[in-house]
Design a protein around this motif. Structure first.
Motif, PDB file in Angstrom:
ATOM      1  N   HIS A   4       0.467  -1.241  -0.113  1.00 22.27           N
ATOM      2  CA  HIS A   4      -0.024  -0.055  -0.126  1.00 22.27           C
ATOM      3  C   HIS A   4       0.709   1.015  -0.348  1.00 22.27           C
ATOM      4  O   HIS A   4       1.833   1.164   0.345  1.00 22.27           O
ATOM      5  N   LEU A   5      -0.214   2.282  -0.031  1.00 26.55           N
ATOM      6  CA  LEU A   5       0.915   3.335   0.271  1.00 26.55           C
ATOM      7  C   LEU A   5      -0.151   4.088   1.343  1.00 26.55           C
ATOM      8  O   LEU A   5      -1.187   4.528   0.721  1.00 26.55           O
ATOM      9  N   ILE A   6       0.868   5.481   1.566  1.00 29.01           N
ATOM     10  CA  ILE A   6       0.062   6.085   2.564  1.00 29.01           C
ATOM     11  C   ILE A   6       0.420   7.597   2.053  1.00 29.01           C
ATOM     12  O   ILE A   6       1.495   8.276   2.124  1.00 29.01           O
ATOM     13  N   LYS A   7      -0.912   8.603   2.101  1.00 30.75           N
ATOM     14  CA  LYS A   7      -0.774  10.030   2.071  1.00 30.75           C
ATOM     15  C   LYS A   7      -1.249  10.927   2.669  1.00 30.75           C
ATOM     16  O   LYS A   7      -1.986  10.622   3.094  1.00 30.75           O
ATOM     17  N   LEU A   8      -0.617  12.153   3.086  1.00 29.63           N
ATOM     18  CA  LEU A   8      -1.898  13.059   3.459  1.00 29.63           C
ATOM     19  C   LEU A   8      -2.896  13.520   1.973  1.00 29.63           C
ATOM     20  O   LEU A   8      -2.457  13.912   1.406  1.00 29.63           O
ATOM     21  N   CYS A   9      -3.992  13.477   3.276  1.00 33.17           N
ATOM     22  CA  CYS A   9      -5.150  13.836   2.464  1.00 33.17           C
ATOM     23  C   CYS A   9      -5.182  15.529   2.179  1.00 33.17           C
ATOM     24  O   CYS A   9      -6.064  15.887   3.712  1.00 33.17           O
ATOM     25  N   VAL A  10      -4.027  16.809   1.889  1.00 25.61           N
ATOM     26  CA  VAL A  10      -4.200  17.539   2.071  1.00 25.61           C
ATOM     27  C   VAL A  10      -5.421  18.657   1.498  1.00 25.61           C
ATOM     28  O   VAL A  10      -6.310  18.669   0.265  1.00 25.61           O
ATOM     29  N   GLY A  11      -5.776  19.804   3.029  1.00 24.67           N
ATOM     30  CA  GLY A  11      -6.846  20.553   2.067  1.00 24.67           C
ATOM     31  C   GLY A  11      -8.324  19.769   2.270  1.00 24.67           C
ATOM     32  O   GLY A  11      -9.416  20.220   1.982  1.00 24.67           O
ATOM     33  N   CYS A  12      -8.072  18.460   2.832  1.00 24.92           N
ATOM     34  CA  CYS A  12     -10.017  17.854   3.737  1.00 24.92           C
ATOM     35  C   CYS A  12      -9.392  17.751   4.839  1.00 24.92           C
ATOM     36  O   CYS A  12      -8.468  17.057   5.734  1.00 24.92           O
ATOM     37  N   ASP A  13     -10.843  18.144   5.555  1.00 20.55           N
ATOM     38  CA  ASP A  13     -10.545  17.954   7.609  1.00 20.55           C
ATOM     39  C   ASP A  13     -11.235  16.940   7.119  1.00 20.55           C
ATOM     40  O   ASP A  13     -11.625  16.672   8.445  1.00 20.55           O
ATOM     41  N   SER A  14     -11.765  15.703   6.280  1.00 20.66           N
ATOM     42  CA  SER A  14     -12.726  15.175   6.916  1.00 20.66           C
ATOM     43  C   SER A  14     -13.199  13.611   5.706  1.00 20.66           C
ATOM     44  O   SER A  14     -12.275  14.486   4.347  1.00 20.66           O
ATOM     45  N   VAL A  15     -13.313  13.152   5.678  1.00 25.42           N
ATOM     46  CA  VAL A  15     -13.278  12.085   4.861  1.00 25.42           C
ATOM     47  C   VAL A  15     -14.718  12.024   4.462  1.00 25.42           C
ATOM     48  O   VAL A  15     -14.674  12.279   2.426  1.00 25.42           O
ATOM     49  N   LYS A  16     -15.584  13.123   5.181  1.00 29.24           N
ATOM     50  CA  LYS A  16     -16.931  13.043   4.059  1.00 29.24           C
ATOM     51  C   LYS A  16     -16.666  15.017   2.670  1.00 29.24           C
ATOM     52  O   LYS A  16     -16.788  14.420   1.799  1.00 29.24           O
ATOM     53  N   ARG A  43       4.982  13.863  -7.646  1.00 31.40           N
ATOM     54  CA  ARG A  43       5.777  13.580  -8.495  1.00 31.40           C
ATOM     55  C   ARG A  43       6.816  12.767  -8.693  1.00 31.40           C
ATOM     56  O   ARG A  43       7.309  12.224  -9.729  1.00 31.40           O
ATOM     57  N   MET A  44       6.834  11.715  -7.460  1.00 33.29           N
ATOM     58  CA  MET A  44       7.991  10.397  -8.246  1.00 33.29           C
ATOM     59  C   MET A  44       7.028   8.737  -8.465  1.00 33.29           C
ATOM     60  O   MET A  44       6.182   8.811  -8.153  1.00 33.29           O
ATOM     61  N   MET A  45       7.555   7.573  -9.110  1.00 33.11           N
ATOM     62  CA  MET A  45       6.520   7.189  -9.521  1.00 33.11           C
ATOM     63  C   MET A  45       7.199   5.696  -8.702  1.00 33.11           C
ATOM     64  O   MET A  45       8.355   6.530  -8.794  1.00 33.11           O
ATOM     65  N   PRO A  46       6.636   5.660  -8.147  1.00 31.59           N
ATOM     66  CA  PRO A  46       6.606   4.466  -7.265  1.00 31.59           C
ATOM     67  C   PRO A  46       7.916   3.340  -8.090  1.00 31.59           C
ATOM     68  O   PRO A  46       6.983   2.834  -8.782  1.00 31.59           O
ATOM     69  N   LYS A  47       8.304   2.935  -7.030  1.00 30.38           N
ATOM     70  CA  LYS A  47       9.428   1.834  -7.959  1.00 30.38           C
ATOM     71  C   LYS A  47       9.020  -0.083  -7.232  1.00 30.38           C
ATOM     72  O   LYS A  47       9.507  -0.717  -8.379  1.00 30.38           O
ATOM     73  N   ARG A  48       7.573  -0.134  -6.829  1.00 32.59           N
ATOM     74  CA  ARG A  48       6.966  -1.059  -6.343  1.00 32.59           C
ATOM     75  C   ARG A  48       5.955  -0.909  -7.086  1.00 32.59           C
ATOM     76  O   ARG A  48       4.984  -1.471  -6.316  1.00 32.59           O
ATOM     77  N   ALA A  49       5.586  -0.225  -8.412  1.00 34.84           N
ATOM     78  CA  ALA A  49       4.582  -0.538  -8.480  1.00 34.84           C
ATOM     79  C   ALA A  49       4.051  -2.096  -8.944  1.00 34.84           C
ATOM     80  O   ALA A  49       2.569  -1.880  -8.449  1.00 34.84           O
ATOM     81  N   ASP A  50       3.872  -2.509  -9.383  1.00 34.94           N
ATOM     82  CA  ASP A  50       3.543  -4.616  -9.810  1.00 34.94           C
ATOM     83  C   ASP A  50       3.124  -4.791  -8.047  1.00 34.94           C
ATOM     84  O   ASP A  50       1.994  -5.397  -8.576  1.00 34.94           O
ATOM     85  N   GLU A  51       3.866  -4.044  -7.093  1.00 37.19           N
ATOM     86  CA  GLU A  51       3.325  -5.323  -5.831  1.00 37.19           C
ATOM     87  C   GLU A  51       2.146  -3.978  -5.351  1.00 37.19           C
ATOM     88  O   GLU A  51       1.399  -4.514  -4.701  1.00 37.19           O
ATOM     89  N   LEU A  52       1.832  -2.529  -6.237  1.00 36.30           N
ATOM     90  CA  LEU A  52       0.382  -1.900  -5.302  1.00 36.30           C
ATOM     91  C   LEU A  52      -0.518  -2.464  -6.185  1.00 36.30           C
ATOM     92  O   LEU A  52      -1.676  -1.771  -6.180  1.00 36.30           O
ATOM     93  N   PHE A 106       4.590  14.062   7.061  1.00 34.78           N
ATOM     94  CA  PHE A 106       5.663  14.052   6.188  1.00 34.78           C
ATOM     95  C   PHE A 106       4.899  14.854   4.530  1.00 34.78           C
ATOM     96  O   PHE A 106       3.904  14.794   4.289  1.00 34.78           O
ATOM     97  N   GLN A 107       6.416  14.641   3.997  1.00 37.42           N
ATOM     98  CA  GLN A 107       6.499  14.860   2.639  1.00 37.42           C
ATOM     99  C   GLN A 107       6.006  13.529   1.580  1.00 37.42           C
ATOM    100  O   GLN A 107       6.836  12.606   2.144  1.00 37.42           O
ATOM    101  N   GLY A 108       5.668  13.497   0.967  1.00 36.33           N
ATOM    102  CA  GLY A 108       5.500  13.094  -0.136  1.00 36.33           C
ATOM    103  C   GLY A 108       4.386  11.730   0.443  1.00 36.33           C
ATOM    104  O   GLY A 108       3.367  12.181   0.303  1.00 36.33           O
ATOM    105  N   TRP A 109       4.796  10.533  -0.265  1.00 33.20           N
ATOM    106  CA  TRP A 109       3.751   9.319   0.246  1.00 33.20           C
ATOM    107  C   TRP A 109       4.919   8.510   0.916  1.00 33.20           C
ATOM    108  O   TRP A 109       6.184   8.234   0.326  1.00 33.20           O
ATOM    109  N   ARG A 110       4.224   7.287   1.288  1.00 34.78           N
ATOM    110  CA  ARG A 110       5.266   6.185   2.126  1.00 34.78           C
ATOM    111  C   ARG A 110       4.470   4.631   1.887  1.00 34.78           C
ATOM    112  O   ARG A 110       3.497   5.039   1.577  1.00 34.78           O
TER     113      ARG A 110
END
Length: 145
Positions: A4-16, A43-52, A106-110
């Protein structure tokens, strides 16, 4: 094996808010007769795209907590109008609630291993997914959930 990837959802304060934003963007695409495809550009291409692509999701951090996920359908590299390489993560556009988990900024994705990903909400706490998000947050802050 899925990843999986994890990323900040900038600009949203809720799932709604995230769901409303997705709905608005897809409606705009429909009006413009564009393909009704939900994607997130990074910006970055995940190197592990096949697993995603083996069942992975993008987990969204909203207001300091992992709160939902969207399934990753495709990973598409492209070059933008300025000649910069970027990547589109094509998502299913259906945020699924997860059991909340604190996560610092954090910045970007993990990458997020399957074993570390929070389960979908409601698997253990029946009825929790039906509660308003603000109520779930308050109950968690009080240690009742």
């Amino acid at each position: 094996m899925a990843l999986h990837l994890i990323k900040l959802c900038v600009g949203c304060d809720s799932v709604k808010e995230l769901r409303d934003w997705i709905r608005e963007k897809l409606a705009e695409k429909k009006r413009r007769r564009q393909p009704l495809e939900r994607f997130h550009t990074t910006r970055m291409m995940p190197k592990r795209a096949d697993e995603l692509l083996d069942g992975g999701s993008l987990f969204w951090v909203i207001r300091g907590e992992i709160l939902c996920r969207e399934r990753i359908l495709a990973v598409r590299p492209f070059v933008d109008k300025d000649g910069i390489g970027r990547c589109r993560l094509v998502l299913d556009g259906k945020p699924k609630l997860t059991e909340p988990r604190p996560y610092r900024a954090f910045q970007g994705w993990r990458y997020l291993d399957v074993k570390d990903a929070p389960p979908d909400l409601g698997k253990r706490d029946k009825g929790a997914a039906a509660m308003p998000e603000t109520l779930r947050r308050e109950l968690r802050e009080l240690g009742l959930m």
